[in-house]
Design a protein around this motif. Structure first.
Motif, PDB file in Angstrom:
ATOM      1  N   ASN A 134       0.812  -1.213   0.000  1.00  0.00           N
ATOM      2  CA  ASN A 134       0.000   0.000   0.000  1.00  0.00           C
ATOM      3  C   ASN A 134       0.848   1.266   0.000  1.00  0.00           C
ATOM      4  N   ASN A 135       2.146   1.133  -0.044  1.00  0.00           N
ATOM      5  CA  ASN A 135       3.009   2.285   0.100  1.00  0.00           C
ATOM      6  C   ASN A 135       3.480   2.775  -1.252  1.00  0.00           C
ATOM      7  N   SER A 136       3.024   3.951  -1.648  1.00  0.00           N
ATOM      8  CA  SER A 136       3.380   4.463  -2.972  1.00  0.00           C
ATOM      9  C   SER A 136       4.876   4.721  -3.085  1.00  0.00           C
ATOM     10  N   LEU A 137       5.549   4.996  -1.970  1.00  0.00           N
ATOM     11  CA  LEU A 137       6.970   5.298  -2.031  1.00  0.00           C
ATOM     12  C   LEU A 137       7.834   4.068  -2.267  1.00  0.00           C
ATOM     13  N   SER A 141       8.420   4.332  -9.758  1.00  0.00           N
ATOM     14  CA  SER A 141       7.977   5.576 -10.392  1.00  0.00           C
ATOM     15  C   SER A 141       7.867   6.709  -9.374  1.00  0.00           C
ATOM     16  N   ALA A 142       7.385   6.389  -8.153  1.00  0.00           N
ATOM     17  CA  ALA A 142       7.260   7.412  -7.114  1.00  0.00           C
ATOM     18  C   ALA A 142       8.641   7.887  -6.662  1.00  0.00           C
ATOM     19  N   GLN A 143       9.574   6.959  -6.543  1.00  0.00           N
ATOM     20  CA  GLN A 143      10.929   7.328  -6.139  1.00  0.00           C
ATOM     21  C   GLN A 143      11.585   8.211  -7.212  1.00  0.00           C
ATOM     22  N   ARG A 144      11.356   7.887  -8.459  1.00  0.00           N
ATOM     23  CA  ARG A 144      11.896   8.716  -9.550  1.00  0.00           C
ATOM     24  C   ARG A 144      11.296  10.121  -9.508  1.00  0.00           C
ATOM     25  N   ARG A 145       9.985  10.211  -9.276  1.00  0.00           N
ATOM     26  CA  ARG A 145       9.339  11.528  -9.226  1.00  0.00           C
ATOM     27  C   ARG A 145       9.874  12.364  -8.056  1.00  0.00           C
ATOM     28  N   ASP A 456       4.446  14.906  -3.251  1.00  0.00           N
ATOM     29  CA  ASP A 456       3.981  13.633  -3.807  1.00  0.00           C
ATOM     30  C   ASP A 456       2.469  13.570  -3.977  1.00  0.00           C
ATOM     31  N   HIS A 457       1.742  14.607  -3.591  1.00  0.00           N
ATOM     32  CA  HIS A 457       0.307  14.766  -3.871  1.00  0.00           C
ATOM     33  C   HIS A 457      -0.603  13.777  -3.134  1.00  0.00           C
ATOM     34  N   VAL A 458      -0.063  12.897  -2.275  1.00  0.00           N
ATOM     35  CA  VAL A 458      -0.925  11.988  -1.516  1.00  0.00           C
ATOM     36  C   VAL A 458      -1.381  12.727  -0.258  1.00  0.00           C
ATOM     37  N   GLU A 459      -2.690  12.916  -0.096  1.00  0.00           N
ATOM     38  CA  GLU A 459      -3.200  13.789   0.957  1.00  0.00           C
ATOM     39  C   GLU A 459      -3.377  13.090   2.308  1.00  0.00           C
TER      40      GLU A 459
END
Length: 576
Positions: A134-137, A141-145, A456-459
Motif C-alpha cells: 500500500n506504500n506508494s513510495l 515511479s514514485a521514487q523517480r518523481r 507527492d500529492h498523496v493527501e
C-alpha cells in the motif's frame, strides 16, 4: 483526504462509522485490542485482495465504505474522468462488499468497477506505512518523481524534452510497424491491383460510350429494313424519275395557288404561311433521308465489332460498377492504391531515417537527464540520512541509485531510480521495499515526507505503530515531525507513544469487548476529557495516578503550544 469510513461485519467489527479530522488523527488502545483492524478494512477500498475469512462470524457479507474529499483538478479526478465516472463537487465515495459466496463488488461513486480499477484510482489517495503493497513510495515511479522534484529546475526542462521526443518516437515506431508488411502479402496485393487496373484501363472506356454503341447496334441490326423505308420516303417526297411528281411537287403547286388567293383574300394568308413552312421542313427531310441512305451500311463485320465491344462493357459492369462512370472512377482508385504501394519503400525509408535521427537526439537528452539525476541523488540521500538521525536511526545509510538503460524509451527518460538503505552498520544496502521492520519503514517514510512536504500529492498518510523501538527525546522528535506533517496533509497514526497522542487533533480509542459467546472491537472518538484520561493511562499503565494526570496535562499544554507556534509560522510564510 479521508472524511469518513464505515465498516460492517469485518473480522471482530460488527458495525462502526468514524468521522476523521483533516489533520492529525491518533488511534490508541491496549496491545491486542485490534487497532490495526480498521486499517486492514480500509485496504479493501484501496483495491487490495479480500478474503472471506475476514467476514464476521455469522454474517453473510462484509462491507466497507470510504468517503473522501479530493481536488477536482488533481490526479484522482483526472483518473475518474478517464474512467468516465462523474465527480460531484469534491466528494469521492468508494464501496467494497465481499460475501460468503465469494461475490465481490467494487463501486466508485456508485459505478461498478473492477478491483484493478479501484486500486489504480486510489494509488494517490492514501499511503499506509505498514504494508509494503500500500506504500506508494515503494514504487520505482514514485521514487523517480521524488528525485526529479528534488532536482527541480535542472530536471524539469529535460523531462519536457524527453516527453516530447519519446511521444514522437512511439508514433514513428507504430507507423513503421504498420508499414512493415509481409513481402508476399504486399506482392499479392500489387498483383491483384495490377490485374484489375489492366482490365479497366486496357478497355479505354469513355463516358457515354455504351449508349452510343447500343444505338449503332440497333441501326446495324436493321439496316436492310431502314434502307427500304428511307427509299420509300424519298420516292413519296420526290416521286419516281419516270412517273408522276412526288409530294413536294404537289405541295409546291398548292402553295402557288394559295399564294395567289391570299393576294385577294387575307383569310388565306395563314394557310400560305403553313404551306411555306411545311414545304421547307419536308424539303429538309428529303435531304436528310438522302444523306441517311448514303450512310446506311450492310457491314456484318462492324456489327460484330459493336457487339463484342458491348459484351466487354457488360463484363466490366458486372465486376466493377453499374455505369461506365463508376468503372472509370474505380479504376482511378485502384491506380492510386497501386501507386501508394509502389511508394511504400520510399515512405518507410524516410520514417526510419527520422526515427534514427530522433533516437540520437533522445539519447542525448536522456543522457543529460541521467547526469542531472545522478548529481541530485547524493544530496537528497544526505538530507534523508539527517532526518533519519533525528528519528533514532543515526547509523542508517541511505543510497539513491540511478541506473541507465539505453534501450528504454519513456517520457521520463531511461533511468531506473531506486531508494536503498542499510539500517545498521555491517548490513548490506537493500532496496527500500525489502526493509523488514514496520517501525523502521514508517520512520523512513516519515523522514522522506518531512523533506518533500506536499510534492507527492498523496493527501492522507497512515503510520502503523511508528513508535516501535523509540522513546524519550526521539519519541518527542517523531511526534513533532508528525505534527508538522499533519499541518500540510491528513495523518492517521496508530501509536503507543504518549508524545504522539498528545499532539492529536482527533483521538480515537480501540477496545476489545466480549463474553463467552462473542468478541467485538469498538472504535470510539474521545472528547477532550476522555483523551486526557487515555493519555494518563498510557503514561502510568493499568492504574492512572495523579502524577500521570499531571504529566498528561503538561504534555497537552506543550502540544497546544507547539501547534500555536506552527500555526504562527505558517501564517508568517503566507504573508511573505
Amino acid at each position: 483526504m479521508l472524511k469518513r469510513i464505515s465498516i460492517a461485519n469485518y473480522a471482530l467489527i460488527d458495525k462502526l462509522e468514524v468521522n476523521l479530522d483533516d489533520h492529525l488523527n491518533v488511534i490508541t488502545g491496549e496491545t491486542g485490542a485490534g487497532k490495526s483492524i480498521v486499517i486492514d478494512a480500509l485496504t479493501l477500498i484501496l483495491g487490495q485482495r479480500g478474503s472471506r475469512k475476514n467476514i464476521r462470524a455469522g454474517a453473510d457479507k462484509l462491507a466497507v465504505q470510504g468517503v473522501f474529499e479530493i481536488d477536482p483538478q488533481g490526479s484522482v479526478a483526472a483518473k475518474l474522468s478517464d474512467m468516465a465516472i462523474p465527480l460531484e463537487g469534491r466528494t469521492l465515495i468508494l464501496n467494497r462488499t465481499l460475501s460468503q459466496s465469494g461475490h465481490n463488488t467494487c463501486r466508485i461513486n456508485g459505478f461498478a468497477v473492477t478491483v484493478a480499477q479501484m486500486k489504480a484510482l486510489t494509488q494517490d489517495l492514501i499511503d499506509i506505512h505498514s504494508q509494503h503493497e500500500n506504500n506508494s513510495l515503494f514504487q520505482a515511479s514514485a521514487q523517480r518523481r521524488l528525485l526529479d522534484a528534488w532536482g527541480r529546475d535542472d530536471i524539469a526542462p529535460l523531462l519536457e524534452k524527453t516527453k516530447a521526443q519519446a511521444a514522437r518516437l512511439k508514433t514513428l515506431s507504430r507507423q513503421i510497424q504498420a508499414q512493415v508488411q509481409d513481402d508476399r502479402t504486399l506482392a499479392r496485393q500489387k498483383q491483384m491491383l495490377a490485374f484489375e487496373i489492366k482490365d479497366i484501363e486496357g478497355a479505354h472506356l469513355t463516358p457515354g460510350e455504351d449508349e452510343s454503341l447500343e444505338r449503332e447496334q440497333r441501326v446495324l441490326e436493321n439496316s436492310e429494313m431502314l434502307f427500304s423505308e428511307v427509299e420509300t420516303g424519298r420516292l413519296l417526297l420526290n416521286g419516281q424519275e419516270d412517273q408522276s411528281e412526288g409530294v413536294l411537287s404537289d405541295l409546291s403547286q398548292i402553295q402557288h395557288v394559295v399564294a395567289r388567293l391570299s393576294q385577294f383574300d387575307d383569310k388565306f394568308k395563314p394557310y400560305k404561311a403553313a404551306l411555306e413552312s411545311g414545304l421547307a421542313e419536308l424539303s429538309e427531310l428529303s435531304i436528310e433521308l438522302a444523306s441517311y441512305q448514303e450512310d446506311i451500311q450492310f457491314d456484318a463485320g462492324r456489327l460484330d465489332d459493336v457487339e463484342k465491344r458491348l459484351s466487354l462493357i457488360d463484363s466490366l459492369k458486372r465486376k466493377y460498377g453499374d455505369t461506365l462512370e463508376d468503372i472509370i472512377a474505380y479504376g482511378q482508385n485502384l491506380r492510386e492504391q497501386y501507386d501508394d504501394l509502389a511508394h511504400h519503400d520510399d515512405r518507410l525509408t524516410a520514417m526510419k531515417e527520422e526515427y534514427a535521427t530522433l533516437w540520437k537526439a533522445y539519447r542525448k537528452t536522456a543522457r543529460t537527464l541521467h547526469e542531472k539525476r545522478t548529481a541530485a541523488a547524493k544530496p537528497l540521500a544526505q538530507a534523508i540520512e539527517k532526518e533519519l538521525s533525528d528519528l533514532a536511526m543515526p547509523r542508517a545509510r541511505f543510497v539513491i541509485s540511478v541506473d541507465e538503460d539505453e534501450q528504454v524509451i519513456a517520457p521520463w527518460g531511461n533511468d531506473q531510480v531506486a531508494f536503498k538503505i542499510s539500517v545498521n552498520p555491517g548490513t548490506p544496502i537493500r532496496p527500500l521495499k525489502e526493509v523488514a521492520s514496520g517501525g523502521e519503514i514508517s520512520r523512513i517514510m516519515l523522514a522522506i515526507k518531512c523533506i518533500f512536504g506536499g510534492l507527492d500529492h498523496v493527501e492522507t498518510m497512515i503510520f502503523d505503530e511508528i513508535d516501535t523501538g523509540i522513546s524519550g527525546r526521539t519519541a518527542q522528535v517523531v511526534a513533532e515531525k508528525i505534527l508538522a506533517l499533519s499541518r500540510k496533509r491528513q495523518v492517521i497514526t496508530i501509536t503507543h507513544l504518549p508524545q504522539i497522542t498528545a499532539m492529536a487533533d482527533a483521538h480515537f480509542r480501540v477496545m476489545k469487548r466480549g463474553d463467552e459467546n462473542s468478541t467485538q472491537v469498538t472504535f470510539e472518538a474521545l472528547d477532550a476529557e476522555e483523551s486526557r484520561q487515555e493519555l494518563a493511562r498510557m503514561l502510568s499503565g493499568a492504574k492512572v495516578t495523579e502524577l500521570a494526570k499531571t504529566h498528561a496535562e503538561e504534555m497537552l499544554a506543550m502540544a497546544a503550544h507547539q501547534k500555536s507556534t506552527d500555526r504562527e509560522k505558517a501564517e508568517e510564510e503566507v504573508e511573505v
